[in-house]
Design an enzyme around this catalytic site. Structure first.
Site, PDB file in Angstrom:
ATOM      1  N   HIS A 124      19.128  -4.911 -24.360  1.00  0.00           N
ATOM      2  CA  HIS A 124      18.621  -6.500 -24.192  1.00  0.00           C
ATOM      3  C   HIS A 124      17.355  -5.923 -24.907  1.00  0.00           C
ATOM      4  O   HIS A 124      16.894  -5.238 -24.219  1.00  0.00           O
ATOM      5  CB  HIS A 124      18.837  -5.793 -22.699  1.00  0.00           C
ATOM      6  CG  HIS A 124      18.281  -6.811 -21.396  1.00  0.00           C
ATOM      7  ND1 HIS A 124      17.093  -6.304 -20.991  1.00  0.00           N
ATOM      8  CD2 HIS A 124      18.355  -8.312 -21.074  1.00  0.00           C
ATOM      9  CE1 HIS A 124      16.732  -7.400 -19.866  1.00  0.00           C
ATOM     10  NE2 HIS A 124      17.923  -7.942 -20.101  1.00  0.00           N
ATOM     11  N   HIS A 170       9.052 -11.982 -24.649  1.00  0.00           N
ATOM     12  CA  HIS A 170       9.274 -12.066 -23.220  1.00  0.00           C
ATOM     13  C   HIS A 170       8.838 -12.787 -21.873  1.00  0.00           C
ATOM     14  O   HIS A 170       8.181 -12.809 -21.575  1.00  0.00           O
ATOM     15  CB  HIS A 170       9.310 -10.762 -22.042  1.00  0.00           C
ATOM     16  CG  HIS A 170      10.712 -10.770 -21.099  1.00  0.00           C
ATOM     17  ND1 HIS A 170      10.605  -9.657 -19.922  1.00  0.00           N
ATOM     18  CD2 HIS A 170      11.422 -11.721 -20.799  1.00  0.00           C
ATOM     19  CE1 HIS A 170      11.598  -9.765 -19.286  1.00  0.00           C
ATOM     20  NE2 HIS A 170      12.561 -11.033 -19.467  1.00  0.00           N
TER      21      HIS A 170
END
Length: 589
Positions: A124, A170
């Site tokens: 992830h 991110h």
């Protein structure tokens, strides 16, 4: 190693006698049974391998090779190497040539079924070097993951500051970006360093059309013939891992809109108010299957629940305006739909897809739709990802995904803790190739769909004997565990699996001993041994503070070799110690 001194104060010292490693009584008893005149011959060692170690295919030549490996110098005449004395027999049992999983077995699962029939080693936010909000983005963690056998790499792609190139970061956080092209080149270079089986790149796409075209060009130029490109009609069924060897697949949902990054101030406040570490202890909190949840957690995760929202109508419209060369590269289509669980889990006989659920969404769905989830995963792929408030890159228990058939249980690989130890244990199976075939019970159809909550009969019982441990004296400073005395070790051993099988037990604590001899037996009844993992941890008791960490490993029960085995231990990050190991025995009764 005869005596060791600890300073108590300026003028006082404590001296402890240090024992050397000695074969436990049960090992001596076995040696007596198979030896003649103090020596185990080649033939008797062969009998031991078959009868005690349960190596039914072992040959006399195998026994001879063990004997030869334990005699030095190796140029001695064969008549001087006719057998093993007790010390040599003990050295063999506690040596590197006697591991709990057979390294020669390699890939042994049937790899010709569709991808949906396999658990896939999945990361992830694979580009992050640390926490989810302010760490650097880099290709280094991607390289590390691939070298450790991870097969699914996740990249969040955004326009760069000048809107003319593509970065990986991110979004809506303070993470520093890395160029997409650098990540793609690193994936190409290291994709098959640990396994020949396919690598899947999941893209979280936040790009306008002109940059989608640029990404398509980057991917084509970087991977070339390595890229698996489906036909124009898409996939009616996923190909097999065997047919996709040394191939790279792209997975994403058809683009809907370009999302601008928002102000970071809200995120910073959220860190202060909402940060909760699920693995705050030095080696992580005990993992659990059924965990209570607060309404606050549901509110914090409301936004993440929409990651794959994408109903059919929007999907069709977006595909009409999507860049053709970009759309053509998508081998595994992702999408959730805007309805409820019934819509998300709807089966289409004409196409297969990937569905993504957060850990909280899966926990909630498993209460009411467990069988529907399993039925969905028999043809389609299910990806599970950590909840949004895991800012510290902690993880959840992967078993909740696996026992519902989820193939892509995505964990943060940047940290450490019990969840990651369990993940690594699962993917030690099948030669460490990153693909583990799901148990047949998860592939049954009709009225035989597996129910994870059902009470099932015990299929087998695993008996574990923890004899002893050694190696800490060589790998740690003598005051690492206790300033004033040798360490007080105990071992925790248990099962991670379906709820009915999950259990942890503990040996007694042995005080002031670098080479603890526990000689304790434990039994673990297993209803679903195919999903069971043996967890082993060593800790050092500390009455005034948290117990110290002394090593861990996790092993797939389905691949355990019966018999007496040397079990190497790893540190918190999963790296093997040079010397630390346990002597254990495994029996199925």
């Amino acid at each position: 190693m005869s005596k060791q001194t600890y300073r108590v104060c300026f003028c006082c010292r404590r001296r402890f006698r240090l024992a050397s490693a000695e074969a436990p009584a049960e090992i001596k008893s076995i040696f007596d049974r198979y030896s003649e005149n103090g020596t185990i011959s080649v033939d008797n060692l062969h009998r031991f391998l078959v009868e005690v170690q349960k190596q039914e295919n072992a040959t006399v030549e195998d026994a001879g090779a063990i004997i030869n490996s334990l005699h030095e110098p190796k140029h001695l005449n064969i008549f001087h190497r006719s057998g093993l004395n007790l010390e040599q027999f003990f050295k063999y049992l506690f040596g590197d040539i006697n591991p709990p999983i057979d390294p020669r077995r390699g890939v042994h699962h049937d790899m010709h079924d569709p991808l949906s029939h396999y658990y896939i080693y999945t990361g992830h936010n694979s580009y992050l070097t640390g926490n989810q909000l302010s760490s650097d983005c880099s290709d280094v963690p991607i390289i590390n993951a691939l070298q450790n056998g991870v097969r699914v790499i996740e990249l969040d792609i955004w326009p760069n500051s000048t809107k003319d190139d593509v970065d990986v970061l991110h979004g809506r956080t303070l993470t520093t970006p890395v160029q997409l092209i650098k990540c793609l080149r690193s994936i190409k270079e290291h994709a098959f360093s640990a396994s020949e089986y396919p690598v899947v790149i999941t893209l979280e796409d936040h790009l306008p059309r002109h940059l989608q075209a640029k990404v398509a060009e980057m991917i084509n130029e970087t991977f070339g013939d390595m890229l698996f490109v489906p036909g124009s009609d898409g996939l009616r069924e996923f190909p097999s891992p065997e047919s996709l060897k040394r191939k790279v697949m792209i997975s994403t949902k058809p683009p809907k809109e370009y999302l601008e990054a928002k102000d970071l101030s809200g995120e910073q406040n959220e860190v202060k108010e909402g940060k909760q570490s699920a693995e705050a202890e030095p080696w992580g909190r005990e993992i659990s299957i059924n965990k209570s949840r607060t309404n606050d957690e549901d509110d914090l995760n409301e936004e993440e629940a929409h990651e794959d929202d994408d109903d059919d109508e929007v999907d069709r419209k977006s595909q009409q305006i999507a860049v053709p060369e970009y759309k053509r590269l998508i081998a595994i289509h992702a999408g959730k739909g805007k309805g409820g669980l019934d819509d998300w889990l709807r089966l289409d006989p004409n196409k297969v897809r990937r569905l993504s659920l957060s850990e909280l969404e899966l926990e909630k769905a498993a209460v009411t739709h467990a069988k529907e989830i399993i039925r969905f995963t028999q043809r389609n792929l299910l990806r599970v990802y950590p909840k949004g408030i895991r800012f510290d890159s902690s993880n959840y228990n992967p078993l909740i995904g696996w026992m519902h058939g989820a193939q892509m249980v995505a964990l943060n690989m940047q940290g450490y803790g019990r969840s990651l130890w369990v993940m690594r244990g699962m993917f030690r199976a099948n030669g460490g190739c990153g693909y583990v075939r799901k148990p047949d019970i998860l592939l049954k159809t009709g009225n035989e769909i597996f129910d994870p909550k059902a009470k099932l009969p015990v299929k087998t019982t695993l008996k574990v004997t923890v004899f002893m441990g050694e190696g800490w004296y060589y790998d740690f400073r003598h005051t690492h565990f206790d300033t004033y005395s040798p360490p007080d070790f105990y071992t925790r051993v248990g099962i991670a699996g379906v709820p009915a099988d999950t259990l942890m037990k503990k040996t007694r604590t042995l005080e002031d001993n670098w080479i603890p001899n526990w000689n304790e037996h434990f039994e673990f009844p297993l209803t679903v041994p195919e999903l069971a993992l043996l967890r082993i941890e060593v800790h050092e008791y500390d009455m005034s503070d948290k117990d110290d960490f002394g090593g861990q490993t996790c092993l797939p029960v389905s691949e355990l070799r019966e018999g007496i085995r040397a079990v190497p231990l790893h540190n918190q990050k999963g790296e093997p110690y040079r010397s630390v190991k346990l002597l254990m025995r495994f029996q199925f009764i």
